[in-house]
Design a protein around this motif. Structure first.
Motif, PDB file in Angstrom:
ATOM      1  N   GLY A  61       0.814  -1.212   0.000  1.00 21.98           N
ATOM      2  CA  GLY A  61       0.000   0.000   0.000  1.00 21.98           C
ATOM      3  C   GLY A  61       0.846   1.260   0.000  1.00 21.98           C
ATOM      4  O   GLY A  61       1.818   1.389  -0.750  1.00 21.98           O
ATOM      5  N   ASP A  62       0.480   2.205   0.876  1.00 22.04           N
ATOM      6  CA  ASP A  62       1.215   3.463   0.937  1.00 22.04           C
ATOM      7  C   ASP A  62       2.492   3.362   1.764  1.00 22.04           C
ATOM      8  O   ASP A  62       3.144   4.372   2.027  1.00 22.04           O
ATOM      9  CB  ASP A  62       0.325   4.600   1.466  1.00 22.04           C
ATOM     10  CG  ASP A  62      -0.534   4.192   2.640  1.00 22.04           C
ATOM     11  OD1 ASP A  62      -0.394   3.058   3.132  1.00 22.04           O
ATOM     12  OD2 ASP A  62      -1.365   5.013   3.082  1.00 22.04           O
ATOM     13  N   ARG A  63       2.869   2.127   2.136  1.00 18.41           N
ATOM     14  CA  ARG A  63       4.179   1.891   2.767  1.00 18.41           C
ATOM     15  C   ARG A  63       5.015   0.945   1.902  1.00 18.41           C
ATOM     16  O   ARG A  63       5.910   0.259   2.404  1.00 18.41           O
ATOM     17  CB  ARG A  63       4.016   1.293   4.173  1.00 18.41           C
ATOM     18  CG  ARG A  63       3.265   2.174   5.158  1.00 18.41           C
ATOM     19  CD  ARG A  63       3.461   1.690   6.588  1.00 18.41           C
ATOM     20  NE  ARG A  63       4.818   1.944   7.055  1.00 18.41           N
ATOM     21  CZ  ARG A  63       5.297   1.504   8.226  1.00 18.41           C
ATOM     22  NH1 ARG A  63       4.530   0.785   9.030  1.00 18.41           N
ATOM     23  NH2 ARG A  63       6.540   1.778   8.583  1.00 18.41           N
ATOM     24  N   LEU A  64       4.745   0.951   0.618  1.00 16.33           N
ATOM     25  CA  LEU A  64       5.395   0.006  -0.288  1.00 16.33           C
ATOM     26  C   LEU A  64       6.913   0.119  -0.247  1.00 16.33           C
ATOM     27  O   LEU A  64       7.624  -0.889  -0.321  1.00 16.33           O
ATOM     28  CB  LEU A  64       4.890   0.233  -1.717  1.00 16.33           C
ATOM     29  CG  LEU A  64       5.361  -0.761  -2.783  1.00 16.33           C
ATOM     30  CD1 LEU A  64       4.885  -2.168  -2.469  1.00 16.33           C
ATOM     31  CD2 LEU A  64       4.864  -0.335  -4.163  1.00 16.33           C
ATOM     32  N   THR A  65       7.422   1.335  -0.114  1.00 17.54           N
ATOM     33  CA  THR A  65       8.876   1.537  -0.134  1.00 17.54           C
ATOM     34  C   THR A  65       9.508   1.480   1.257  1.00 17.54           C
ATOM     35  O   THR A  65      10.726   1.587   1.387  1.00 17.54           O
ATOM     36  CB  THR A  65       9.224   2.891  -0.778  1.00 17.54           C
ATOM     37  OG1 THR A  65       8.631   3.943  -0.001  1.00 17.54           O
ATOM     38  CG2 THR A  65       8.704   2.958  -2.201  1.00 17.54           C
ATOM     39  N   HIS A  66       8.697   1.311   2.287  1.00 17.62           N
ATOM     40  CA  HIS A  66       9.242   1.245   3.644  1.00 17.62           C
ATOM     41  C   HIS A  66       9.903  -0.120   3.857  1.00 17.62           C
ATOM     42  O   HIS A  66       9.302  -1.161   3.543  1.00 17.62           O
ATOM     43  CB  HIS A  66       8.142   1.448   4.688  1.00 17.62           C
ATOM     44  CG  HIS A  66       7.576   2.835   4.692  1.00 17.62           C
ATOM     45  ND1 HIS A  66       6.794   3.321   5.712  1.00 17.62           N
ATOM     46  CD2 HIS A  66       7.677   3.843   3.788  1.00 17.62           C
ATOM     47  CE1 HIS A  66       6.435   4.563   5.449  1.00 17.62           C
ATOM     48  NE2 HIS A  66       6.961   4.898   4.281  1.00 17.62           N
ATOM     49  N   PRO A  67      11.109  -0.160   4.395  1.00 15.26           N
ATOM     50  CA  PRO A  67      11.788  -1.442   4.586  1.00 15.26           C
ATOM     51  C   PRO A  67      11.076  -2.315   5.606  1.00 15.26           C
ATOM     52  O   PRO A  67      10.493  -1.818   6.580  1.00 15.26           O
ATOM     53  CB  PRO A  67      13.178  -1.034   5.081  1.00 15.26           C
ATOM     54  CG  PRO A  67      13.002   0.332   5.652  1.00 15.26           C
ATOM     55  CD  PRO A  67      11.943   0.985   4.824  1.00 15.26           C
ATOM     56  N   ALA A  68      11.123  -3.616   5.374  1.00 16.77           N
ATOM     57  CA  ALA A  68      10.502  -4.564   6.296  1.00 16.77           C
ATOM     58  C   ALA A  68      11.288  -4.633   7.597  1.00 16.77           C
ATOM     59  O   ALA A  68      12.500  -4.417   7.621  1.00 16.77           O
ATOM     60  CB  ALA A  68      10.449  -5.946   5.647  1.00 16.77           C
ATOM     61  N   HIS A  69      10.599  -4.939   8.666  1.00 12.89           N
ATOM     62  CA  HIS A  69      11.256  -5.130   9.956  1.00 12.89           C
ATOM     63  C   HIS A  69      11.667  -6.592  10.104  1.00 12.89           C
ATOM     64  O   HIS A  69      10.948  -7.507   9.687  1.00 12.89           O
ATOM     65  CB  HIS A  69      10.325  -4.727  11.093  1.00 12.89           C
ATOM     66  CG  HIS A  69      10.011  -3.256  11.089  1.00 12.89           C
ATOM     67  ND1 HIS A  69      10.937  -2.307  11.455  1.00 12.89           N
ATOM     68  CD2 HIS A  69       8.889  -2.579  10.752  1.00 12.89           C
ATOM     69  CE1 HIS A  69      10.398  -1.104  11.355  1.00 12.89           C
ATOM     70  NE2 HIS A  69       9.155  -1.239  10.912  1.00 12.89           N
ATOM     71  N   ALA A  70      12.803  -6.807  10.731  1.00 14.90           N
ATOM     72  CA  ALA A  70      13.335  -8.163  10.849  1.00 14.90           C
ATOM     73  C   ALA A  70      12.559  -9.011  11.842  1.00 14.90           C
ATOM     74  O   ALA A  70      12.517 -10.231  11.724  1.00 14.90           O
ATOM     75  CB  ALA A  70      14.810  -8.112  11.250  1.00 14.90           C
ATOM     76  N   THR A  71      11.948  -8.372  12.839  1.00 15.31           N
ATOM     77  CA  THR A  71      11.249  -9.128  13.876  1.00 15.31           C
ATOM     78  C   THR A  71       9.850  -8.561  14.114  1.00 15.31           C
ATOM     79  O   THR A  71       9.570  -7.396  13.795  1.00 15.31           O
ATOM     80  CB  THR A  71      12.023  -9.093  15.212  1.00 15.31           C
ATOM     81  OG1 THR A  71      11.986  -7.746  15.727  1.00 15.31           O
ATOM     82  CG2 THR A  71      13.470  -9.534  15.024  1.00 15.31           C
ATOM     83  N   VAL A  72       9.000  -9.374  14.702  1.00 18.87           N
ATOM     84  CA  VAL A  72       7.653  -8.927  15.059  1.00 18.87           C
ATOM     85  C   VAL A  72       7.728  -7.819  16.107  1.00 18.87           C
ATOM     86  O   VAL A  72       6.944  -6.871  16.079  1.00 18.87           O
ATOM     87  CB  VAL A  72       6.821 -10.115  15.572  1.00 18.87           C
ATOM     88  CG1 VAL A  72       5.477  -9.647  16.132  1.00 18.87           C
ATOM     89  CG2 VAL A  72       6.592 -11.122  14.452  1.00 18.87           C
ATOM     90  N   GLY A  73       8.673  -7.930  17.027  1.00 18.49           N
ATOM     91  CA  GLY A  73       8.840  -6.907  18.045  1.00 18.49           C
ATOM     92  C   GLY A  73       9.177  -5.550  17.460  1.00 18.49           C
ATOM     93  O   GLY A  73       8.648  -4.516  17.890  1.00 18.49           O
ATOM     94  N   GLU A  74      10.060  -5.536  16.454  1.00 17.78           N
ATOM     95  CA  GLU A  74      10.409  -4.274  15.793  1.00 17.78           C
ATOM     96  C   GLU A  74       9.206  -3.700  15.055  1.00 17.78           C
ATOM     97  O   GLU A  74       8.996  -2.478  15.047  1.00 17.78           O
ATOM     98  CB  GLU A  74      11.564  -4.508  14.820  1.00 17.78           C
ATOM     99  CG  GLU A  74      12.892  -4.810  15.488  1.00 17.78           C
ATOM    100  CD  GLU A  74      13.974  -5.155  14.488  1.00 17.78           C
ATOM    101  OE1 GLU A  74      13.727  -5.036  13.271  1.00 17.78           O
ATOM    102  OE2 GLU A  74      15.076  -5.551  14.918  1.00 17.78           O
ATOM    103  N   LEU A  75       8.425  -4.564  14.432  1.00 16.34           N
ATOM    104  CA  LEU A  75       7.220  -4.106  13.736  1.00 16.34           C
ATOM    105  C   LEU A  75       6.242  -3.495  14.734  1.00 16.34           C
ATOM    106  O   LEU A  75       5.678  -2.416  14.487  1.00 16.34           O
ATOM    107  CB  LEU A  75       6.565  -5.277  12.999  1.00 16.34           C
ATOM    108  CG  LEU A  75       5.199  -5.004  12.357  1.00 16.34           C
ATOM    109  CD1 LEU A  75       5.274  -3.860  11.342  1.00 16.34           C
ATOM    110  CD2 LEU A  75       4.655  -6.279  11.701  1.00 16.34           C
ATOM    111  N   ALA A  76       6.037  -4.149  15.874  1.00 14.84           N
ATOM    112  CA  ALA A  76       5.116  -3.639  16.887  1.00 14.84           C
ATOM    113  C   ALA A  76       5.569  -2.280  17.413  1.00 14.84           C
ATOM    114  O   ALA A  76       4.757  -1.363  17.602  1.00 14.84           O
ATOM    115  CB  ALA A  76       4.994  -4.640  18.026  1.00 14.84           C
TER     116      ALA A  76
END
Length: 244
Positions: A61-76
């Protein structure tokens, strides 16, 4: 101060209720899921009387270019720092499938930072302590697409569209990689109540698996089952919104 006066990242989708003061419900999508897929549920939550905020993960979506987080904790943590959550009253968290585990980690971050979470609604998800012992989620294209077909929830016509599949794989791989790294001890608890929900015909997550969530709450615990499969929510968004 009202929710409209607070600061939220532009990729957080807000569905305002007609009346305010009942706190807010934050929605955490399933693996590979975009915020747009929860528009109907967000609207239903607003109609039921709760401001709803549907969160967007990176790589879609509108975060298409945002890098993925390595862990669920970082995403949270990323999702927590994206909004002035303390300013909108007690929070209710709703997560579907992997989103329930992300919501659980979000609740842990919120508690550490003094933000009240009243309840976590965990939908069609294995308990956090069960994730590490489950088989890894697939990363190969053919296996991911087979998984999508098996789980349902994705229009088969879209899976025949090469451009859509390319974007879907980008999002799913990002989420699956973080989820495959996830570990949580059975003694890790949050103060919030935990309410679990599932589909009676879900061949992936059954009622016994949902009940393992009870170990992760210091508060109340419930289980509610609905007719349907893994994406029972598509058919029961109004009922679930009223329950939440």
């Amino acid at each position: 101060m009202t929710a409209a006066d607070l600061t939220f990242a532009p990729w957080i989708k807000r569905y305002p209720a007609a009346t305010t003061g009942a706190g807010a419900t934050l929605v955490f999508p399933h693996a590979g899921g975009a915020a747009l897929a929860y528009r109907s549920f967000g609207t239903a939550l607003a109609a039921a009387g709760s401001d709803a905020y549907v969160l967007q993960y990176p790589r879609r979506g509108d975060r298409l270019t945002h890098p993925a987080h390595a862990t669920v904790g970082e995403l949270a943590t990323d999702l927590f720092t994206a909004g002035d959550w303390a300013g909108i009253g007690p929070l209710r968290l709703f997560g579907h499938c992997m989103g329930a585990v992300v919501a659980f980690e979000f609740a842990r971050v919120a508690e550490q930072r003094g933000v009240t979470v009243d309840a976590l609604w965990a939908s069609a998800s294995e308990a956090p302590s069960a994730v590490a012992s489950a088989p890894d989620l697939p990363m190969a294209e053919s296996e991911i697409l087979a998984e999508m077909v098996d789980l349902g929830g994705t229009d088969p016509q879209l899976l025949a569209d090469d451009d859509f599949v390319e974007l879907l794989l980008m999002a799913v791989r990002a989420d699956y990689a973080a989820f495959n790294r996830y570990e949580c001890g059975g003694d890790i608890r949050i103060a919030a109540d935990i309410h679990t929900l599932g589909g009676e015909r879900d061949h992936r997550i059954d009622e016994n698996m949902l009940r393992r969530w009870q170990a992760h709450s210091s508060g109340a615990f419930t289980v509610s089952m609905f007719d349907g499969g893994h994406f029972y929510l598509d058919e029961h968004s109004g009922e679930v919104a009223e329950l939440v």
